[in-house]
Design a protein around this motif. Structure first.
Motif, short mmCIF file in Angstrom:
data_model
loop_
_atom_site.label_atom_id
_atom_site.label_comp_id
_atom_site.label_asym_id
_atom_site.label_seq_id
_atom_site.Cartn_x
_atom_site.Cartn_y
_atom_site.Cartn_z
N ASP A 108 78.02 44.81 127.10
CA ASP A 108 79.42 44.81 126.67
C ASP A 108 79.82 46.13 126.04
O ASP A 108 81.01 46.44 125.95
CB ASP A 108 79.66 43.69 125.65
N ILE A 109 78.84 46.92 125.59
CA ILE A 109 79.15 48.18 124.92
C ILE A 109 79.61 49.21 125.95
O ILE A 109 78.96 49.42 126.97
CB ILE A 109 77.91 48.72 124.18
N ASN A 110 80.73 49.86 125.65
CA ASN A 110 81.16 50.99 126.46
C ASN A 110 80.50 52.24 125.87
O ASN A 110 80.91 52.73 124.82
CB ASN A 110 82.69 51.14 126.42
N PRO A 111 79.47 52.76 126.54
CA PRO A 111 78.72 53.88 125.94
C PRO A 111 79.49 55.19 125.95
O PRO A 111 79.09 56.14 125.28
CB PRO A 111 77.47 53.97 126.84
N TYR A 112 80.59 55.25 126.71
CA TYR A 112 81.34 56.49 126.88
C TYR A 112 82.44 56.67 125.84
O TYR A 112 83.07 57.72 125.78
CB TYR A 112 81.93 56.56 128.28
N THR A 113 82.71 55.64 125.03
CA THR A 113 83.79 55.73 124.05
C THR A 113 83.29 55.63 122.61
O THR A 113 84.11 55.56 121.69
CB THR A 113 84.85 54.64 124.30
N MET A 114 81.99 55.61 122.40
CA MET A 114 81.48 55.56 121.04
C MET A 114 81.88 56.82 120.28
O MET A 114 81.86 57.92 120.85
CB MET A 114 79.96 55.40 121.04
N ILE A 140 82.08 51.41 117.86
CA ILE A 140 81.60 50.95 119.16
C ILE A 140 82.66 50.04 119.76
O ILE A 140 83.16 49.13 119.08
CB ILE A 140 80.27 50.18 119.02
N ARG A 141 83.01 50.27 121.01
CA ARG A 141 84.05 49.48 121.67
C ARG A 141 83.54 48.83 122.95
O ARG A 141 82.57 49.29 123.54
CB ARG A 141 85.28 50.35 121.98
N ALA A 142 84.23 47.77 123.35
CA ALA A 142 83.88 47.05 124.57
C ALA A 142 84.67 47.61 125.75
O ALA A 142 85.75 48.20 125.57
CB ALA A 142 84.17 45.56 124.43
N PHE A 143 84.16 47.44 126.96
CA PHE A 143 84.89 47.85 128.16
C PHE A 143 86.21 47.07 128.25
O PHE A 143 86.25 45.87 128.00
CB PHE A 143 84.07 47.56 129.42
N GLY A 144 87.27 47.80 128.60
CA GLY A 144 88.56 47.15 128.80
C GLY A 144 89.14 46.51 127.56
O GLY A 144 90.04 45.66 127.67
#
Length: 307
Positions: free
Chosen positions: A112-118, A138-142
């Motif tokens: 669930d972790i969006n690794p590109y927006t941390m 840490i953010r989730a995709f979408g």
């Protein structure tokens, strides 16, 4: 870091605590450079290594001088790749044998972790749980609300983001502890989602699921938005050219169809015989689509990441 008491026992604990934290960081931090693994076994090793570190070492204690609370932070991932981040607050740093403590537990899957927006942010003054030092967002995709929270065993509102607070005592060391945590999470998520030719060779239509959705280029200049319009067919939004990308099961190949004022142009793509998942243009082999992970790919030399 500020402590509520200055007696001998408190100062002794502080000294041991600081020595322990510096020792852990000094022994365990190293360069966070991370590329796409060349084979599934290598990806599995990287994944397990990153998770082992997070499971055993992302445990730390810090003091919130605004509310006079101690915070105990821990991270654990089970065999189903479900992560539990537990944060315990109390009036003492040791919570094992006291009843007056509060639990905040967040559960989610590592994917669930969006690794590109941390993102790491500076915290100049304490704001309760977010103390002076650094904050890892840490953010989730979408922006999906996949981080599920409970407070004292009562269900709370799920969110699309979570934060880890790192006190100044951890960020003043020669090595950047929050950055290292960020890199370890990145390694784990990317290794878990890396795609290989062997993953889809018997189900090539699955490739379209990796290219569907909204993506942004590494330099934030280009965007890619693809929606499914027919079975095995994606429509890629473009203001000047109408573009379709699909898979033809009868011919056993992929195709890129573009409609513009100049007419219709069709390019045929085949899976390249390589460990990684690379689609190669039959007429121009320099034109490739390389699917690196379930959430990133390279098209015409531009790297795209899922939003």
């Amino acid at each position: 870091m500020t402590f509520p008491e200055t007696d001998f026992h408190q100062e002794k604990w502080q000294m041991r605590y600081n020595q322990y934290q510096v020792l852990v960081i000094t022994l365990l931090l190293f360069s966070g450079n991370f590329g796409i693994a060349q084979d599934p076994k290598e990806a599995q090793v990287r994944f397990e290594s990153a998770i082992d570190w997070l499971n055993t070492k992302l445990d730390y204690i810090y003091y919130d001088d605004l509310n006079s609370n101690w915070w105990n932070n821990s991270f654990y991932m089970n065999e189903n790749q479900e992560v539990t981040i537990k944060q315990i607050s109390s009036k003492t740093p040791f919570t094992a044998n006291i009843k007056n403590k509060n639990y905040t537990i967040r559960k989610f899957h590592i994917a669930d972790i969006n690794p590109y927006t941390m993102e790491i942010r500076n915290v100049d003054r304490s704001m309760g749980r977010f103390v002076e030092g650094k904050l890892l967002e840490i953010r989730a995709f979408g922006e999906l609300k996949n981080f599920h929270k409970t407070i004292n065993n009562r269900r709370a509102t799920s969110t699309s983001f979570l934060h880890l607070s790192f006190p100044k005592a951890l960020t003043d060391t020669l090595t950047n502890y929050p950055e290292f945590v960020k890199n370890k999470l990145y390694e784990a998520v990317v290794a878990a989602s890396t795609v290989y030719r062997s993953d889809v060779v018997s189900q090539p239509e699955k490739v379209l699921s990796f290219l569907a959705g909204s993506f942004q280029s590494d330099d934030a200049v280009h965007t890619w938005k693809a929606i499914q319009v027919l079975e095995n067919v994606l429509k890629i939004e473009d203001q000047e050219v109408i573009t379709y990308f699909g898979y033809d099961p009868k011919q056993g190949n992929f195709y890129l169809l573009q409609l513009s004022e100049k007419g219709m142009q069709t390019s045929i793509y085949q899976m390249k015989s390589s460990p990684n998942l690379v689609l190669e243009n039959n007429d121009d082999r320099s034109q490739i689509i390389e699917v690196e992970t379930k959430n990133s790919f390279i098209y015409q030399g531009v790297k795209f990441y899922r939003k």
